[in-house]
Scaffold this motif. Structure first.
Motif, mmCIF file in Angstrom:
data_model
loop_
_atom_site.group_PDB
_atom_site.id
_atom_site.type_symbol
_atom_site.label_atom_id
_atom_site.label_comp_id
_atom_site.label_asym_id
_atom_site.label_seq_id
_atom_site.Cartn_x
_atom_site.Cartn_y
_atom_site.Cartn_z
ATOM 1 N N ASP A 16 0.882 -1.101 0.172
ATOM 2 C CA ASP A 16 0.079 -0.105 0.042
ATOM 3 C C ASP A 16 0.829 1.399 -0.015
ATOM 4 O OD1 ASP A 16 -2.310 -1.408 -0.102
ATOM 5 O OD2 ASP A 16 -2.681 -1.445 2.021
ATOM 6 N N LEU A 17 1.981 1.053 0.326
ATOM 7 C CA LEU A 17 2.947 2.451 0.604
ATOM 8 C C LEU A 17 3.507 2.716 -0.717
ATOM 9 C CD1 LEU A 17 5.376 1.521 3.770
ATOM 10 C CD2 LEU A 17 3.561 3.218 3.456
ATOM 11 N N GLY A 18 3.273 2.036 -1.911
ATOM 12 C CA GLY A 18 3.648 2.246 -2.946
ATOM 13 C C GLY A 18 2.718 2.824 -4.009
ATOM 14 N N LEU A 19 1.212 2.821 -3.511
ATOM 15 C CA LEU A 19 -0.312 3.228 -4.018
ATOM 16 C C LEU A 19 -0.183 4.669 -4.025
ATOM 17 C CD1 LEU A 19 -2.154 0.407 -3.085
ATOM 18 C CD2 LEU A 19 -1.026 0.368 -5.322
ATOM 19 N N PRO A 20 -0.864 5.278 -5.013
ATOM 20 C CA PRO A 20 -1.101 6.666 -5.063
ATOM 21 C C PRO A 20 -2.005 7.139 -3.680
ATOM 22 C CG PRO A 20 -1.558 5.890 -7.217
ATOM 23 C CD PRO A 20 -1.292 4.773 -6.317
ATOM 24 N N ASP A 21 -2.764 6.358 -3.039
ATOM 25 C CA ASP A 21 -3.554 6.701 -1.926
ATOM 26 C C ASP A 21 -2.725 6.850 -0.798
ATOM 27 O OD1 ASP A 21 -5.773 6.141 -3.333
ATOM 28 O OD2 ASP A 21 -6.157 4.050 -2.678
ATOM 29 N N ALA A 22 -1.465 6.335 -0.848
ATOM 30 C CA ALA A 22 -0.285 6.787 0.378
ATOM 31 C C ALA A 22 0.283 7.940 0.113
ATOM 32 C CB ALA A 22 0.633 5.666 0.339
ATOM 33 N N LEU B 3 13.151 -0.335 -1.871
ATOM 34 C CA LEU B 3 12.979 -0.877 -2.917
ATOM 35 C C LEU B 3 12.018 -2.167 -3.120
ATOM 36 C CD1 LEU B 3 14.435 -0.816 -5.862
ATOM 37 C CD2 LEU B 3 16.159 -2.622 -4.912
ATOM 38 N N ILE B 4 11.799 -2.831 -1.865
ATOM 39 C CA ILE B 4 11.037 -3.463 -1.409
ATOM 40 C C ILE B 4 9.177 -3.206 -1.751
ATOM 41 C CG2 ILE B 4 9.477 -4.852 0.227
ATOM 42 C CD1 ILE B 4 12.369 -5.780 1.346
ATOM 43 N N VAL B 5 9.020 -1.850 -1.301
ATOM 44 C CA VAL B 5 7.921 -1.107 -1.418
ATOM 45 C C VAL B 5 7.760 -0.972 -2.987
ATOM 46 C CG1 VAL B 5 6.523 0.948 -1.121
ATOM 47 C CG2 VAL B 5 7.957 -0.239 0.860
ATOM 48 N N LEU B 6 9.029 -0.320 -3.462
ATOM 49 C CA LEU B 6 8.760 0.035 -5.015
ATOM 50 C C LEU B 6 8.375 -0.907 -6.172
ATOM 51 C CD1 LEU B 6 8.948 2.549 -6.997
ATOM 52 C CD2 LEU B 6 11.409 1.809 -7.252
ATOM 53 N N THR B 7 9.136 -2.278 -5.757
ATOM 54 C CA THR B 7 8.944 -3.353 -6.759
ATOM 55 C C THR B 7 7.959 -4.372 -6.208
ATOM 56 O OG1 THR B 7 10.706 -4.598 -5.667
ATOM 57 C CG2 THR B 7 11.205 -3.015 -7.531
ATOM 58 N N GLY B 8 7.720 -4.414 -4.784
ATOM 59 C CA GLY B 8 6.648 -5.293 -4.379
ATOM 60 C C GLY B 8 7.450 -6.826 -4.406
ATOM 61 N N SER B 9 8.785 -6.544 -4.474
ATOM 62 C CA SER B 9 9.473 -8.120 -4.426
ATOM 63 C C SER B 9 10.902 -8.074 -3.711
ATOM 64 C CB SER B 9 9.553 -8.651 -5.868
ATOM 65 O OG SER B 9 10.215 -7.800 -6.600
ATOM 66 N N GLY B 10 11.355 -8.931 -3.544
ATOM 67 C CA GLY B 10 13.035 -9.027 -3.244
ATOM 68 C C GLY B 10 13.609 -10.118 -4.317
ATOM 69 N N GLN B 11 14.541 -9.470 -4.734
ATOM 70 C CA GLN B 11 15.407 -10.263 -5.950
ATOM 71 C C GLN B 11 16.903 -10.171 -5.663
ATOM 72 O OE1 GLN B 11 14.128 -9.472 -10.086
ATOM 73 N NE2 GLN B 11 12.680 -7.975 -8.773
ATOM 74 N N ASN B 12 17.749 -11.197 -5.859
ATOM 75 C CA ASN B 12 19.207 -11.294 -5.777
ATOM 76 C C ASN B 12 19.845 -10.305 -6.552
ATOM 77 O OD1 ASN B 12 18.462 -13.414 -7.773
ATOM 78 N ND2 ASN B 12 20.646 -13.122 -8.076
ATOM 79 N N THR B 13 19.144 -9.599 -7.827
ATOM 80 C CA THR B 13 19.791 -8.784 -8.648
ATOM 81 C C THR B 13 19.343 -7.374 -8.135
ATOM 82 O OG1 THR B 13 17.602 -9.075 -9.979
ATOM 83 C CG2 THR B 13 19.671 -10.479 -10.644
ATOM 84 N N ASN B 14 18.609 -7.067 -7.191
ATOM 85 C CA ASN B 14 18.412 -5.672 -6.571
ATOM 86 C C ASN B 14 19.788 -5.048 -6.506
ATOM 87 O OD1 ASN B 14 15.593 -5.723 -7.214
ATOM 88 N ND2 ASN B 14 15.192 -6.419 -4.834
#
Length: 315
Positions: free
Chosen positions: A153-159, A230-241
């Motif tokens: 939700d932190l990445g949505l316009p409502d926030a 970055l987790i908030v921005l992409t909604g995921s965790g990756q080893n390439t982050n």
């Protein structure tokens, strides 16, 4: 001191001028897209993650050190914080895990450099390889999708607060705190002192080893915060982050006026450097220009900035 302040002001004005030119180019080539509210929010949001990392890197470089592991630390923190077990603890668990992983990596770097006597380049290069490898092992090379709604939700316009994304507000807060610490505290003065002359700082009563440890802890903390963003921005965790974050952060600090050999640092200049690079990336994407040309442009800017620094430091 007055001369240095005037040079810093001139350098910042130059970067503001470069930003103005880039905005003018964007407004001329893609007026409807580049100057749209959505695109400006996107540019600021993308600048926020690498911007937080750059604040920590600026402190390290000001002290005469270097941190090549920031991108790998962001990757490891993002992967560790998005495991299924961690997500069971919700937003607080993800944030705490990311910050603790960043601090843990920073602690290892700091101990090796400050108390182990390792060269910062070698120690942080080893951390880069180790953190990347551990991130790959934890994630098994797969993208770990976040299922915690408060985080998403932190990445949505409502926030957004008055049209400003939360990540931009975090970046602004980190920038202000970084500026205050570097320019208005004993910690900041000690950082500049050991960057200018570590032996003189030691003779003046500064615990150089402890200061260096704290600086790498600070860098790790910034990486942990950036990983959560970055987790908030992409909604995921990756080893390439965080790929090449170390180069982008160092480059932004250098073109902003932080002296690569240490002894002088500027948070304001570093933030302007981040905005310049992010705006360039956005312009190239909107105009469908190849990324290799973008990298060449960035490289030319870095070389020019270093040559300017060298020219000013030559008697």
């Amino acid at each position: 001191m007055g001369r240095l302040r005037r040079l810093a002001d001139l350098r910042n004005l130059s970067l503001v001028g470069v930003l103005a030119v880039l905005i003018a180019v964007g407004g001329f080539t893609k007026p409807d897209e580049f100057l749209s509210t959505d695109n400006l929010q996107l540019v600021l949001t993308q600048a926020s993650v690498i911007g937080v990392v750059t604040v920590g890197v600026t402190f390290v470089i000001t002290s005469g050190g270097i941190d090549l592991s920031v991108g790998a630390m962001v990757a490891l923190a993002s992967v560790w914080a998005t495991t299924v077990a961690t997500q069971d603890y919700g937003l607080g668990g993800i944030l705490l895990c990311a910050v603790l992983v960043g601090l843990g990596c920073g602690l290892v770097n700091g101990v090796l450099i400050a108390y182990g006597g390792m060269v910062p380049f070698i120690a942080t290069l080893a951390m880069l390889a180790s953190a990347r490898g551990l991130a790959l092992q934890i994630s098994d090379g797969r993208t770990q999708v976040v299922t915690v709604d408060p985080v998403l939700d932190l990445g949505l316009p409502d926030a957004y607060v008055l049209g400003i994304p939360p990540l931009v507000l975090i970046f602004a807060a980190v920038t202000v705190l970084g500026w205050l610490v570097l320019n208005r505290t004993t910690f900041g003065r000690r950082t500049v002192a050991i960057g200018g002359n570590a032996e003189a700082a030691r003779l003046a009563g500064i615990d150089v080893r402890r200061q260096r440890l704290m600086l790498y802890l600070l860098s790790g903390l910034c990486c942990g915060v950036a990983a959560f963003m970055l987790i908030v921005l992409t909604g995921s965790g990756q080893n390439t982050n965080g790929n090449l974050y170390e180069l982008d952060a160092i480059a932004a600090a250098i073109i902003g006026g932080t002296l690569l050999s240490g002894g002088r640092g500027t948070i304001t200049g570093s933030v302007l450097g981040v905005l310049v690079f992010t705006t360039i990336t956005n312009l190239f994407a909107l105009n469908n220009l190849q990324s290799d040309v973008q990298q060449i442009a960035k490289g030319a800017i870095i070389v020019a900035a270093v040559l300017v620094q060298k020219g000013r430091s030559t008697p």
